[in-house]
Motif scaffolding. Structure first.
Motif, PDB file in Angstrom:
ATOM      1  N   ARG A 266      39.408  48.336  38.394  1.00  0.00           N
ATOM      2  CA  ARG A 266      40.753  47.757  38.319  1.00  0.00           C
ATOM      3  C   ARG A 266      41.090  46.833  39.484  1.00  0.00           C
ATOM      4  O   ARG A 266      41.582  45.710  39.255  1.00  0.00           O
ATOM      5  N   PRO A 267      40.851  47.204  40.765  1.00  0.00           N
ATOM      6  CA  PRO A 267      41.213  46.272  41.853  1.00  0.00           C
ATOM      7  C   PRO A 267      40.458  44.949  41.780  1.00  0.00           C
ATOM      8  O   PRO A 267      41.057  43.874  41.957  1.00  0.00           O
ATOM      9  N   LEU A 268      39.137  45.022  41.522  1.00  0.00           N
ATOM     10  CA  LEU A 268      38.346  43.799  41.442  1.00  0.00           C
ATOM     11  C   LEU A 268      38.789  42.933  40.273  1.00  0.00           C
ATOM     12  O   LEU A 268      38.928  41.705  40.406  1.00  0.00           O
ATOM     13  N   LEU A 269      39.027  43.547  39.120  1.00  0.00           N
ATOM     14  CA  LEU A 269      39.435  42.776  37.948  1.00  0.00           C
ATOM     15  C   LEU A 269      40.822  42.178  38.115  1.00  0.00           C
ATOM     16  O   LEU A 269      41.086  41.075  37.636  1.00  0.00           O
ATOM     17  N   ALA A 270      41.718  42.899  38.792  1.00  0.00           N
ATOM     18  CA  ALA A 270      43.063  42.360  39.012  1.00  0.00           C
ATOM     19  C   ALA A 270      43.007  41.116  39.895  1.00  0.00           C
ATOM     20  O   ALA A 270      43.644  40.095  39.598  1.00  0.00           O
ATOM     21  N   VAL A 271      42.227  41.184  40.978  1.00  0.00           N
ATOM     22  CA  VAL A 271      42.074  40.015  41.846  1.00  0.00           C
ATOM     23  C   VAL A 271      41.390  38.885  41.099  1.00  0.00           C
ATOM     24  O   VAL A 271      41.810  37.716  41.168  1.00  0.00           O
ATOM     25  N   ASN A 272      40.326  39.210  40.367  1.00  0.00           N
ATOM     26  CA  ASN A 272      39.599  38.186  39.626  1.00  0.00           C
ATOM     27  C   ASN A 272      40.455  37.546  38.540  1.00  0.00           C
ATOM     28  O   ASN A 272      40.340  36.347  38.268  1.00  0.00           O
ATOM     29  N   ARG A 273      41.318  38.342  37.912  1.00  0.00           N
ATOM     30  CA  ARG A 273      42.218  37.781  36.889  1.00  0.00           C
ATOM     31  C   ARG A 273      43.121  36.720  37.490  1.00  0.00           C
ATOM     32  O   ARG A 273      43.269  35.626  36.938  1.00  0.00           O
ATOM     33  N   ASP A 274      43.710  37.020  38.635  1.00  0.00           N
ATOM     34  CA  ASP A 274      44.629  36.068  39.257  1.00  0.00           C
ATOM     35  C   ASP A 274      43.887  34.829  39.764  1.00  0.00           C
ATOM     36  O   ASP A 274      44.391  33.704  39.634  1.00  0.00           O
ATOM     37  N   ILE A 275      42.698  35.025  40.343  1.00  0.00           N
ATOM     38  CA  ILE A 275      41.923  33.869  40.792  1.00  0.00           C
ATOM     39  C   ILE A 275      41.453  33.049  39.599  1.00  0.00           C
ATOM     40  O   ILE A 275      41.392  31.813  39.656  1.00  0.00           O
ATOM     41  N   PHE A 276      41.139  33.722  38.487  1.00  0.00           N
ATOM     42  CA  PHE A 276      40.741  33.013  37.267  1.00  0.00           C
ATOM     43  C   PHE A 276      41.861  32.095  36.785  1.00  0.00           C
ATOM     44  O   PHE A 276      41.628  30.918  36.467  1.00  0.00           O
ATOM     45  N   LEU A 277      43.080  32.611  36.730  1.00  0.00           N
ATOM     46  CA  LEU A 277      44.203  31.793  36.277  1.00  0.00           C
ATOM     47  C   LEU A 277      44.455  30.642  37.244  1.00  0.00           C
ATOM     48  O   LEU A 277      44.745  29.511  36.825  1.00  0.00           O
ATOM     49  N   ARG A 278      44.314  30.923  38.541  1.00  0.00           N
ATOM     50  CA  ARG A 278      44.469  29.876  39.540  1.00  0.00           C
ATOM     51  C   ARG A 278      43.409  28.795  39.374  1.00  0.00           C
ATOM     52  O   ARG A 278      43.692  27.597  39.397  1.00  0.00           O
ATOM     53  N   THR A 279      42.152  29.210  39.172  1.00  0.00           N
ATOM     54  CA  THR A 279      41.057  28.254  39.026  1.00  0.00           C
ATOM     55  C   THR A 279      41.169  27.490  37.715  1.00  0.00           C
ATOM     56  O   THR A 279      40.852  26.301  37.651  1.00  0.00           O
ATOM     57  N   LEU A 280      41.616  28.165  36.653  1.00  0.00           N
ATOM     58  CA  LEU A 280      41.794  27.492  35.369  1.00  0.00           C
ATOM     59  C   LEU A 280      42.821  26.373  35.493  1.00  0.00           C
ATOM     60  O   LEU A 280      42.633  25.278  34.939  1.00  0.00           O
ATOM     61  N   ALA A 281      43.888  26.627  36.229  1.00  0.00           N
ATOM     62  CA  ALA A 281      44.896  25.582  36.447  1.00  0.00           C
ATOM     63  C   ALA A 281      44.303  24.418  37.222  1.00  0.00           C
ATOM     64  O   ALA A 281      44.541  23.238  36.905  1.00  0.00           O
ATOM     65  N   LEU A 282      43.508  24.723  38.257  1.00  0.00           N
ATOM     66  CA  LEU A 282      42.885  23.668  39.048  1.00  0.00           C
ATOM     67  C   LEU A 282      41.917  22.840  38.205  1.00  0.00           C
ATOM     68  O   LEU A 282      41.921  21.604  38.249  1.00  0.00           O
ATOM     69  N   GLN A 283      41.078  23.526  37.423  1.00  0.00           N
ATOM     70  CA  GLN A 283      40.103  22.803  36.608  1.00  0.00           C
ATOM     71  C   GLN A 283      40.767  22.004  35.497  1.00  0.00           C
ATOM     72  O   GLN A 283      40.234  20.979  35.060  1.00  0.00           O
ATOM     73  N   SER A 284      41.940  22.461  35.033  1.00  0.00           N
ATOM     74  CA  SER A 284      42.648  21.687  34.016  1.00  0.00           C
ATOM     75  C   SER A 284      43.083  20.334  34.579  1.00  0.00           C
ATOM     76  O   SER A 284      43.132  19.341  33.846  1.00  0.00           O
TER      77      SER A 284
END
Length: 427
Positions: free
Chosen positions: A215-233
């Motif tokens: 859960r801790p790793l996935l929670a951090v990765n989820r937020d970084i994923f959304l952040r990176t998705l916005a950047l790559q968009s």
């Protein structure tokens, strides 16, 4: 870490330089568009590196060998699973992405061949993210350097051989990158295994089957994923709009963005140092080390960004001409060099602050700052659309400036609420 990161843009630079000396602009355009699509896919999962670094650095600061093994295993398993899922999803989504870009027939066919070949390296690319993040977390900067140099120098040699020697064209560049990616990942596995010898402990295998341990790793990765998705968009929209402006424009923008990649990866070397050192300081609860790391890295980041700005102002035409001899592409790229020179000065602070947030595993704040910067930049991009490629670059510069300002405001807010290292709680 700076040397490690500087080797990464060699993939795009070499592909552009080699294919850029083929006779047709649509060949260079295919590498630009295909490379952007593949990078959008791979970099979207950059959370595998960033999330792993923060947790590994804090475990290292606490001296917990078992936790280090668990973080490494979780990163690798997550990377391989995502590679399989995304590879299957990318095949049907590629035609839709190309239809949005509206490329010519020749460009469309070459892009499809390039991306289909590059997908074979996706598992290795995502595994390398997890490995590099973990190695940086344990403050081993030489191992990622060895991985990236092996990958990128091999790509250089193979691209020259496949494209110019064997005359495989655009597909040859993609095949070279795939072989290089797998070579780097295999070397990383070997180096990570050696590194574990310095941290005694045993992996908690039953914990890998428990949702609570993920859960801790996935929670951090989820937020970084959304952040990176916005950047790559943002990068995707730059490519889409450039493609609509013509083959020569999208090719010129690709050459300029290679300069941004070079700058970003060099400055990210300092940010990665901040990730490892600040994460270690937070794990060890050392406020002085945390403060010192930020001040020193910030000073060097400012000097480096000034150096890159001067480089592109004074030597930008040489940088462009080295990558292509197509006259129409050179003219457009030369005209937009001032925008490239301004980028390091605006973006450097977002890179540095990203390192602090990643080391502290404060991914939610990173996500919110990126989404806010994107939301504020989109209306500006719409208003500047009639100014052609100049308007596109102005909107991009505004986005980068907003990233830095919003992250700085977030960091100040956290400091005012008690700092990055919470006080001990009694009982």
């Amino acid at each position: 870490m700076i040397l490690s990161n500087l080797s990464v843009p060699l993939v795009a630079l070499v592909d552009s330089a080699v294919v850029g000396h083929l006779p047709h602009a649509h060949q260079l355009g295919a590498v630009a568009v295909g490379g952007s699509l593949y990078s959008l896919l791979v970099w979207t999962f950059g959370f595998l590196r960033m999330g792993t670094t923060g947790f590994a650095a804090q475990a290292c600061g606490r001296g917990e060998g078992g936790a280090l093994r668990q973080v490494l295993l979780q990163g690798l398993l997550l990377g391989l699973g995502l590679a399989l899922l995304c590879g299957l999803m990318a095949l049907p989504l590629l035609p839709a992405a190309l239809q949005l870009m509206q490329p010519g027939a020749a460009l469309d066919a070459l892009v499809r061949d390039f991306v289909h070949t590059r997908l074979l390296g996706l598992p290795a690319a995502l595994a390398s993210y997890a490995l590099i993040g973990w190695l940086l977390g344990v403050q081993n900067a030489r191992a990622p350097l060895a991985m990236l140099l092996t990958c990128n120098l091999l790509n250089v040699a193979l691209a020259l051989w496949f494209v110019l020697g064997l005359d495989w064209g655009v597909v040859g560049a993609a095949r070279a990158a795939v072989i290089a990616e797998w070579s780097g990942a295999l070397l990383g596995l070997y180096l990570a295994r050696r590194q574990l010898g310095a941290y005694p402990g045993r992996a908690n295998w039953p914990a890998l089957r428990s949702w609570a341990s993920w859960r801790p790793l996935l929670a951090v990765n989820r937020d970084i994923f959304l952040r990176t998705l916005a950047l790559q968009s943002v990068f995707f929209m730059v490519t889409v709009q450039g493609t609509r402006l013509g083959d020569a424009t999208v090719a010129a923008n690709a050459l300029l963005l290679n300069g941004l990649l070079l700058t970003a990866h060099a400055l990210d070397g300092l940010a990665h140092a901040v990730e490892a050192l600040c994460g270690h300081a937070i794990g060890a609860r050392d406020r002085l080390a945390l403060r010192r790391s930020l001040w020193i890295a910030g000073s060097w980041s400012l000097l480096a960004s000034l150096g890159f700005a001067a480089l592109f102002l004074l030597g930008g035409q040489w940088f462009v001409d080295l990558q292509t001899d197509i006259a129409a592409v050179r003219v457009i790229a030369h005209a937009h060099l001032p925008y490239l020179a301004a980028l390091p000065l605006l973006a450097v602070w977002s890179y540095l602050l990203d390192g602090l947030f990643i080391g502290a595993t404060k991914a939610r704040e990173m996500r919110d700052a990126m989404l806010l910067a994107l939301a504020l930049s989109l209306p500006l991009g719409w208003l500047l659309r009639d100014f052609g490629n100049a308007g596109l670059w102005l909107a991009f510069l505004a986005f980068m400036a907003l990233r830095s300002l919003i992250l700085a405001a977030w960091a100040w807010r956290i400091a005012q609420r008690g700092g990055w290292i919470a006080p001990h709680r009694l009982g």
